[in-house]
Design a protein around this motif. Structure first.
Motif, PDB file in Angstrom:
ATOM      1  N   UNK A  56       0.811  -1.217   0.000  1.00 41.59           N
ATOM      2  CA  UNK A  56       0.000   0.000   0.000  1.00 41.59           C
ATOM      3  C   UNK A  56       0.851   1.277   0.000  1.00 41.59           C
ATOM      4  N   UNK A  57       1.949   1.274   0.743  1.00 44.85           N
ATOM      5  CA  UNK A  57       2.739   2.490   0.912  1.00 44.85           C
ATOM      6  C   UNK A  57       4.030   2.514   0.105  1.00 44.85           C
ATOM      7  N   UNK A  58       4.266   1.515  -0.725  1.00 43.61           N
ATOM      8  CA  UNK A  58       5.511   1.444  -1.498  1.00 43.61           C
ATOM      9  C   UNK A  58       5.718   2.678  -2.371  1.00 43.61           C
ATOM     10  N   UNK A  59       4.663   3.182  -2.981  1.00 43.82           N
ATOM     11  CA  UNK A  59       4.799   4.347  -3.861  1.00 43.82           C
ATOM     12  C   UNK A  59       5.026   5.649  -3.086  1.00 43.82           C
ATOM     13  N   UNK A  60       4.888   5.614  -1.790  1.00 45.78           N
ATOM     14  CA  UNK A  60       5.102   6.798  -0.943  1.00 45.78           C
ATOM     15  C   UNK A  60       6.472   6.772  -0.274  1.00 45.78           C
ATOM     16  N   UNK A  61       7.303   5.775  -0.611  1.00 44.34           N
ATOM     17  CA  UNK A  61       8.638   5.673  -0.052  1.00 44.34           C
ATOM     18  C   UNK A  61       8.679   5.108   1.359  1.00 44.34           C
ATOM     19  N   UNK A  62       7.587   4.497   1.798  1.00 45.36           N
ATOM     20  CA  UNK A  62       7.531   3.905   3.136  1.00 45.36           C
ATOM     21  C   UNK A  62       7.797   2.411   3.025  1.00 45.36           C
ATOM     22  N   UNK A  63       8.713   1.930   3.833  1.00 47.07           N
ATOM     23  CA  UNK A  63       9.086   0.519   3.826  1.00 47.07           C
ATOM     24  C   UNK A  63       8.618  -0.115   5.119  1.00 47.07           C
ATOM     25  N   UNK A  64       8.048  -1.307   5.041  1.00 49.53           N
ATOM     26  CA  UNK A  64       7.598  -2.035   6.232  1.00 49.53           C
ATOM     27  C   UNK A  64       8.253  -3.411   6.255  1.00 49.53           C
ATOM     28  N   UNK A  65       8.729  -3.812   7.418  1.00 47.09           N
ATOM     29  CA  UNK A  65       9.333  -5.123   7.620  1.00 47.09           C
ATOM     30  C   UNK A  65       8.849  -5.701   8.932  1.00 47.09           C
ATOM     31  N   UNK A  66       8.958  -7.009   9.050  1.00 47.66           N
ATOM     32  CA  UNK A  66       8.628  -7.704  10.293  1.00 47.66           C
ATOM     33  C   UNK A  66       9.856  -8.483  10.736  1.00 47.66           C
ATOM     34  N   UNK A  67      10.119  -8.435  12.017  1.00 46.14           N
ATOM     35  CA  UNK A  67      11.224  -9.192  12.579  1.00 46.14           C
ATOM     36  C   UNK A  67      10.644 -10.121  13.641  1.00 46.14           C
ATOM     37  N   UNK A  68      10.756 -11.419  13.402  1.00 47.26           N
ATOM     38  CA  UNK A  68      10.198 -12.393  14.346  1.00 47.26           C
ATOM     39  C   UNK A  68      11.211 -13.515  14.563  1.00 47.26           C
ATOM     40  N   UNK A  69      11.524 -13.811  15.807  1.00 47.53           N
ATOM     41  CA  UNK A  69      12.461 -14.903  16.074  1.00 47.53           C
ATOM     42  C   UNK A  69      11.854 -16.247  15.697  1.00 47.53           C
ATOM     43  N   UNK A  70      12.701 -17.170  15.323  1.00 45.46           N
ATOM     44  CA  UNK A  70      12.251 -18.525  15.003  1.00 45.46           C
ATOM     45  C   UNK A  70      12.209 -19.408  16.246  1.00 45.46           C
ATOM     46  N   UNK A  71      12.986 -19.018  17.259  1.00 42.15           N
ATOM     47  CA  UNK A  71      13.045 -19.753  18.519  1.00 42.15           C
ATOM     48  C   UNK A  71      13.082 -18.748  19.657  1.00 42.15           C
ATOM     49  N   UNK A  72      13.107 -19.225  20.879  1.00 36.91           N
ATOM     50  CA  UNK A  72      13.262 -18.346  22.038  1.00 36.91           C
ATOM     51  C   UNK A  72      14.587 -17.607  21.936  1.00 36.91           C
ATOM     52  N   UNK A  73      14.604 -16.379  22.428  1.00 36.86           N
ATOM     53  CA  UNK A  73      15.825 -15.586  22.396  1.00 36.86           C
ATOM     54  C   UNK A  73      16.622 -15.858  23.676  1.00 36.86           C
ATOM     55  N   UNK A  74      17.910 -16.090  23.519  1.00 46.43           N
ATOM     56  CA  UNK A  74      18.781 -16.408  24.643  1.00 46.43           C
ATOM     57  C   UNK A  74      19.185 -15.115  25.362  1.00 46.43           C
ATOM     58  N   UNK A  75      18.357 -14.687  26.293  1.00 38.86           N
ATOM     59  CA  UNK A  75      18.643 -13.501  27.087  1.00 38.86           C
ATOM     60  C   UNK A  75      19.381 -13.908  28.359  1.00 38.86           C
ATOM     61  N   UNK A  76      19.854 -12.922  29.109  1.00 39.23           N
ATOM     62  CA  UNK A  76      20.544 -13.216  30.366  1.00 39.23           C
ATOM     63  C   UNK A  76      19.627 -13.961  31.333  1.00 39.23           C
ATOM     64  N   UNK A  77      18.373 -13.583  31.358  1.00 36.88           N
ATOM     65  CA  UNK A  77      17.431 -14.232  32.276  1.00 36.88           C
ATOM     66  C   UNK A  77      17.253 -15.713  31.932  1.00 36.88           C
ATOM     67  N   UNK A  78      17.187 -16.016  30.648  1.00 36.36           N
ATOM     68  CA  UNK A  78      17.019 -17.417  30.240  1.00 36.36           C
ATOM     69  C   UNK A  78      18.284 -18.212  30.502  1.00 36.36           C
ATOM     70  N   UNK A  79      19.448 -17.626  30.260  1.00 36.00           N
ATOM     71  CA  UNK A  79      20.695 -18.372  30.413  1.00 36.00           C
ATOM     72  C   UNK A  79      21.188 -18.428  31.858  1.00 36.00           C
ATOM     73  N   UNK A  80      20.616 -17.614  32.748  1.00 38.01           N
ATOM     74  CA  UNK A  80      21.047 -17.568  34.148  1.00 38.01           C
ATOM     75  C   UNK A  80      20.656 -18.813  34.923  1.00 38.01           C
ATOM     76  N   UNK A  81      21.224 -18.941  36.090  1.00 36.60           N
ATOM     77  CA  UNK A  81      20.938 -20.080  36.953  1.00 36.60           C
ATOM     78  C   UNK A  81      19.477 -20.115  37.382  1.00 36.60           C
ATOM     79  N   UNK A  82      18.952 -21.288  37.561  1.00 33.34           N
ATOM     80  CA  UNK A  82      17.569 -21.453  37.981  1.00 33.34           C
ATOM     81  C   UNK A  82      16.568 -21.213  36.869  1.00 33.34           C
ATOM     82  N   UNK A  83      17.051 -21.163  35.656  1.00 34.21           N
ATOM     83  CA  UNK A  83      16.178 -20.896  34.513  1.00 34.21           C
ATOM     84  C   UNK A  83      15.282 -22.095  34.232  1.00 34.21           C
TER      85      UNK A  83
END
Length: 70
Positions: free
Chosen positions: A18-45
């Motif tokens: 819809x907005x391509x002719x107006x110079x607006x670009x849209x993208x989606x970023x979605x992980x394929x798996x859980x993201x390895x954050x400090x909370x996930x990698x920490x002890x007791x996870x």
């Protein structure tokens, strides 16, 4: 949850068309798996096998590529 991802992807595709002719670009970023954050990698996870997680750097690099690409 899968339906929400599909809705976001569809919204992004339709918005990009819809907005391509107006110079607006849209993208989606979605992980394929859980993201390895400090909370996930920490002890007791709840996640014992972190090999099933995507490195945080992967998402950061993808976001940077989307923001700086053509």
């Amino acid at each position: 949850m899968r339906g929400n991802v599909s809705a976001v992807n569809a919204f992004t595709v339709y918005g990009a068309v819809e907005f391509a002719d107006k110079g607006i670009v849209m993208n989606t970023l979605a992980p394929q798996r859980s993201i390895l954050t400090e909370r996930i990698s920490g002890g007791g996870s709840m996640v014992q096998d972190t090999s099933i997680c995507e490195p945080l750097e992967t998402m950061a690099e993808a976001a940077l590529a989307l923001c700086t690409g053509d």
